[in-house]
Design a protein around this motif. Structure first.
Motif, PDB file in Angstrom:
ATOM      1  N   PHE A   5      37.203  47.364  31.060  1.00 15.56           N
ATOM      2  CA  PHE A   5      37.587  46.307  32.015  1.00 15.56           C
ATOM      3  C   PHE A   5      38.707  45.469  31.394  1.00 15.56           C
ATOM      4  N   PRO A   6      39.883  46.067  31.186  1.00 15.34           N
ATOM      5  CA  PRO A   6      40.916  45.405  30.381  1.00 15.34           C
ATOM      6  C   PRO A   6      41.732  44.349  31.104  1.00 15.34           C
ATOM      7  N   ALA A   7      41.664  44.280  32.450  1.00 18.11           N
ATOM      8  CA  ALA A   7      42.576  43.380  33.164  1.00 18.11           C
ATOM      9  C   ALA A   7      42.010  42.996  34.518  1.00 18.11           C
ATOM     10  N   ARG A   8      42.664  42.046  35.143  1.00  8.22           N
ATOM     11  CA  ARG A   8      42.339  41.674  36.514  1.00  8.22           C
ATOM     12  C   ARG A   8      43.033  42.633  37.479  1.00  8.22           C
ATOM     13  N   ARG A   9      42.587  42.649  38.714  1.00  7.89           N
ATOM     14  CA  ARG A   9      43.314  43.423  39.709  1.00  7.89           C
ATOM     15  C   ARG A   9      44.553  42.641  40.125  1.00  7.89           C
ATOM     16  N   GLU A  10      45.667  43.331  40.198  1.00  2.74           N
ATOM     17  CA  GLU A  10      46.905  42.697  40.659  1.00  2.74           C
ATOM     18  C   GLU A  10      46.954  42.841  42.171  1.00  2.74           C
ATOM     19  N   ILE A  11      46.757  41.735  42.865  1.00  2.00           N
ATOM     20  CA  ILE A  11      46.653  41.799  44.327  1.00  2.00           C
ATOM     21  C   ILE A  11      47.979  42.190  44.961  1.00  2.00           C
ATOM     22  N   LEU A  12      49.053  41.528  44.563  1.00  2.00           N
ATOM     23  CA  LEU A  12      50.366  41.829  45.122  1.00  2.00           C
ATOM     24  C   LEU A  12      51.124  42.649  44.089  1.00  2.00           C
ATOM     25  N   ALA A  13      50.887  43.958  44.078  1.00  2.00           N
ATOM     26  CA  ALA A  13      51.479  44.837  43.076  1.00  2.00           C
ATOM     27  C   ALA A  13      52.967  45.044  43.356  1.00  2.00           C
ATOM     28  N   VAL A  32      34.706  16.521  27.054  1.00  2.00           N
ATOM     29  CA  VAL A  32      35.676  17.436  27.666  1.00  2.00           C
ATOM     30  C   VAL A  32      34.986  18.707  28.145  1.00  2.00           C
ATOM     31  N   SER A  33      34.045  19.222  27.362  1.00  2.00           N
ATOM     32  CA  SER A  33      33.313  20.426  27.771  1.00  2.00           C
ATOM     33  C   SER A  33      32.523  20.179  29.053  1.00  2.00           C
ATOM     34  N   GLU A  34      31.922  18.995  29.163  1.00  2.00           N
ATOM     35  CA  GLU A  34      31.150  18.692  30.368  1.00  2.00           C
ATOM     36  C   GLU A  34      32.068  18.538  31.590  1.00  2.00           C
ATOM     37  N   VAL A  35      33.243  17.961  31.385  1.00  2.00           N
ATOM     38  CA  VAL A  35      34.221  17.874  32.483  1.00  2.00           C
ATOM     39  C   VAL A  35      34.563  19.281  32.983  1.00  2.00           C
ATOM     40  N   LEU A  36      34.849  20.192  32.060  1.00  2.00           N
ATOM     41  CA  LEU A  36      35.252  21.544  32.441  1.00  2.00           C
ATOM     42  C   LEU A  36      34.085  22.370  32.961  1.00  2.00           C
ATOM     43  N   ARG A  37      32.865  22.043  32.543  1.00  2.00           N
ATOM     44  CA  ARG A  37      31.699  22.733  33.111  1.00  2.00           C
ATOM     45  C   ARG A  37      31.507  22.354  34.571  1.00  2.00           C
ATOM     46  N   MET A  38      31.598  21.058  34.857  1.00  2.00           N
ATOM     47  CA  MET A  38      31.366  20.601  36.229  1.00  2.00           C
ATOM     48  C   MET A  38      32.565  20.820  37.141  1.00  2.00           C
ATOM     49  N   HIS A  39      33.753  20.933  36.528  1.00  2.00           N
ATOM     50  CA  HIS A  39      34.963  21.095  37.333  1.00  2.00           C
ATOM     51  C   HIS A  39      35.804  22.262  36.809  1.00  2.00           C
ATOM     52  N   PRO A  40      35.290  23.490  36.875  1.00  2.00           N
ATOM     53  CA  PRO A  40      36.127  24.630  36.459  1.00  2.00           C
ATOM     54  C   PRO A  40      37.336  24.731  37.376  1.00  2.00           C
ATOM     55  N   ILE A  41      38.486  25.046  36.809  1.00  2.00           N
ATOM     56  CA  ILE A  41      39.743  24.908  37.543  1.00  2.00           C
ATOM     57  C   ILE A  41      40.302  26.243  38.027  1.00  2.00           C
ATOM     58  N   ALA A  42      40.334  27.237  37.137  1.00  2.00           N
ATOM     59  CA  ALA A  42      40.993  28.517  37.459  1.00  2.00           C
ATOM     60  C   ALA A  42      39.967  29.631  37.650  1.00  2.00           C
ATOM     61  N   ASN A  43      39.066  29.451  38.599  1.00  2.00           N
ATOM     62  CA  ASN A  43      37.973  30.414  38.794  1.00  2.00           C
ATOM     63  C   ASN A  43      38.460  31.801  39.185  1.00  2.00           C
ATOM     64  N   ALA A  44      39.562  31.872  39.893  1.00  2.00           N
ATOM     65  CA  ALA A  44      40.057  33.167  40.371  1.00  2.00           C
ATOM     66  C   ALA A  44      40.452  34.087  39.217  1.00  2.00           C
ATOM     67  N   ALA A  45      40.741  33.516  38.047  1.00  2.00           N
ATOM     68  CA  ALA A  45      41.167  34.329  36.908  1.00  2.00           C
ATOM     69  C   ALA A  45      40.006  34.996  36.196  1.00  2.00           C
ATOM     70  N   VAL A  46      38.774  34.554  36.488  1.00  2.00           N
ATOM     71  CA  VAL A  46      37.611  35.078  35.763  1.00  2.00           C
ATOM     72  C   VAL A  46      37.078  36.299  36.508  1.00  2.00           C
ATOM     73  N   GLN A  47      37.847  37.348  36.481  1.00  2.00           N
ATOM     74  CA  GLN A  47      37.462  38.610  37.109  1.00  2.00           C
ATOM     75  C   GLN A  47      38.056  39.763  36.305  1.00  2.00           C
ATOM     76  N   ARG A  48      37.517  40.952  36.500  1.00  2.00           N
ATOM     77  CA  ARG A  48      38.025  42.141  35.838  1.00  2.00           C
ATOM     78  C   ARG A  48      37.941  43.325  36.802  1.00  2.00           C
ATOM     79  N   CYS A  49      38.790  44.315  36.546  1.00  2.00           N
ATOM     80  CA  CYS A  49      38.816  45.533  37.357  1.00  2.00           C
ATOM     81  C   CYS A  49      38.464  46.715  36.461  1.00  2.00           C
ATOM     82  N   ALA A  50      37.544  47.554  36.913  1.00  2.00           N
ATOM     83  CA  ALA A  50      37.136  48.713  36.123  1.00  2.00           C
ATOM     84  C   ALA A  50      38.285  49.711  36.020  1.00  2.00           C
ATOM     85  N   ALA A  51      38.646  50.071  34.778  1.00  2.00           N
ATOM     86  CA  ALA A  51      39.721  51.038  34.558  1.00  2.00           C
ATOM     87  C   ALA A  51      39.208  52.465  34.523  1.00  2.00           C
TER      88      ALA A  51
END
Length: 529
Positions: free
Chosen positions: A100-108, A393-412
């Motif tokens: 799972f080395p990368a995210r899927r590139e939606i607009l290839a 700072v950790s608690e701020v980022l736990r309650m308010h994660p910002i870039a959720n869309a980046a936390v994904q992977r695509c099976a190679a």
């Protein structure tokens, strides 16, 4: 002619029926594996629902409460595991990283990769070149530059504090973080905080003002992934044509210009920054300098190359530009948004503010061997040794994660994770909200309460995902944290934060490229320490 028309019509109908048959088979993916999935529509999968809700990721959280920690959705016809089970995520992001080395590139179709979008050998090249910028030694060297930008911001904030008026502090965070990333990563003195109408700043702001997931080209690529590469190439060709017309033709006849997407506008106008650095030798060791050292005009090996020798790591000029755009955007928006959320929590939790100020008041910021101005400036070593600041700072980022869309992977490749059979091309999407608010992971205190002390307890390594996980952990994480902490130390040393009457009504958290508030209205009250 009639026979030919009938033959073409029959062929078209046959292709449509065949495609529908293939789609129907794809929609059996989770059923065959005994994995629950919410109701969906043929051809659209779950996308019609996800396009029409205010928050893509809050909808996933809602479905998790109904269907459990592992369930499936279809983005068009692409099967996607939505996961909040930490052991499953650890295997995907860490133990089976090569599968799972990368995210899927939606607009290839974009030939100019960067450290965020690339995969395989190309990703290793980018990561290896840029990594040294964010070592502890380099971050220490950047502390004066960061403090210089923060000094400009503090001057602006002091005006509001003296007047006693409430104001939107998020505006100043955005200008300051853009100023920091330009100075520290690229050696560019933008003077953004005194010139907020800077065209480059405006274009980066515009990137985050739009909802990427609602872009028509992105929608079509999600529904018909077989066409994603063609659609992407058409988008980038049209962008290149518009840029050529705007730069070389229209200035000769008119002041008007054709509209360009902000990211492509930036991409087509950043070359002068590279040329200026090439003509001006410097001893600076920043992101741009490291990339210039390996920049080449020769053809670069492709993602499938087996040659991983570090001596052969090279970047093309356009890859360098692509990385500049990426760092400008990411370094500006994510850090300013994290600061905005931090300020909101301090304004609404005065007991946390007092504890943080008590720790700041104990810092060794005075030294007889330095000048008076430098006494007040915390550096890397100081802010790196603040336990309550770390927890806050950790608690701020736990309650308010910002870039959720980046936390994904695509099976190679085809593989098995925790007993689940996963085919090549399947997506794994971490349901970050469900992970961050899981009582089993973050109890015994209520995970929906802001409580920094919960971070004193060691948690599962996949319980905290604001920066992603595994080898593709956010490359600028330490830089962003140091920048945040230095600003908070300097601001809270001089001021207390109080909520404005407009704080809640103006917050209006929106999910676009990142999950961010619209405005953060507060009052700064000078301290008497």
């Amino acid at each position: 002619m009639l026979l030919l028309s009938i033959t073409l019509l029959l062929t078209l109908v046959s292709l449509i029926f065949y495609y529908c048959f293939i789609l129907q088979q794809r929609y059996q993916y989770f059923h065959r594996r005994g994995i629950p999935t919410p109701p969906f529509r043929f051809f659209f999968g779950h996308m019609k629902t996800l396009w029409n809700v205010p928050s893509f990721h809050r909808q996933l959280e809602s479905w998790t409460q109904q269907y459990g920690k592992i369930y499936g959705i279809y983005q068009g016809a692409t099967p996607t595991f939505v996961v909040s089970d930490p052991d499953f995520l650890q295997e995907v992001f860490v133990k089976q990283f090569l599968n799972f080395p990368a995210r899927r590139e939606i607009l290839a179709g974009n030939r100019f990769k960067n450290v965020f979008s690339s995969a395989g050998a190309t990703w290793r090249q980018h990561r290896h070149v840029i990594n040294p910028t964010f070592s502890a030694a380099k971050l220490k060297m950047m502390s004066p530059l960061i403090n210089g930008c923060i000094t400009n911001a503090m001057e602006k904030l002091s005006n509001h504090a003296e007047s006693g008026e409430d104001f939107n502090i998020y505006t100043y965070y955005k200008r300051m973080t853009m100023d920091v990333i330009c100075r520290c990563a690229f050696g560019i003195d933008t003077d953004l905080q005194n010139n907020p109408d800077n065209i480059y700043f405006k274009k980066v702001e515009e990137i985050f003002a739009r909802s990427f997931r609602l872009n028509p080209a992105v929608k079509f690529s999600q529904l018909v992934p077989e066409m994603a590469c063609l659609v992407g190439k058409l988008v980038f060709i049209l962008a290149a044509v518009r840029a050529f017309v705007n730069i070389y033709i229209l200035p000769l006849v008119t002041k008007n210009q054709i509209y360009e997407l902000p990211n492509t506008w930036l991409f087509n106008r950043l070359n002068p920054i590279i040329e200026q650095r090439e003509q001006t030798p410097t001893s600076r060791v920043d992101v741009l300098q490291l990339m210039l050292q390996v920049m080449t005009d020769q053809k670069i090996q492709d993602d499938n190359s087996q040659d991983t020798s570090k001596a052969n790591y090279r970047l093309t000029r356009k890859e360098v530009i692509s990385n500049i755009v990426t760092f400008m955007a990411a370094g500006y928006e994510t850090t300013s948004t994290a600061l905005a959320y931090a300020t909101y929590e301090l304004a609404t939790h005065p007991e946390v503010l007092e504890k943080l100020q008590a720790e700041i008041d104990q810092l060794p910021l005075s030294n007889d061997d330095v000048d008076e101005e430098a006494k007040r400036y915390p550096d890397y070593d100081i802010v790196a040794q603040m336990p309550y600041m770390d927890m806050f700072v950790s608690e701020v980022l736990r309650m308010h994660p910002i870039a959720n869309a980046a936390v994904q992977r695509c099976a190679a490749t085809d593989t098995t994770v925790q007993g689940y059979s996963i085919e090549k091309g399947t997506l794994i999407h971490a349901d970050v909200y469900s992970v961050h608010f899981d009582r089993e992971l973050w109890g015994p205190e209520d995970p929906y309460e802001f409580y920094p002390e919960r971070h004193e307890t060691k948690r599962h390594p996949m319980a905290f995902l604001p920066f992603g996980a595994g080898p593709r952990l956010c490359i600028g994480m330490r830089f962003a944290l140091i920048e945040m902490k230095i600003l908070l130390v300097r601001m809270l040393r001089d001021y207390s934060i109080q909520p404005s009457d407009k704080l809640e009504t103006k917050l209006n958290i929106r999910e676009r490229v990142v999950t961010a508030p619209e405005e953060v209205w507060v009052k700064l009250v000078p301290r008497t320490v």
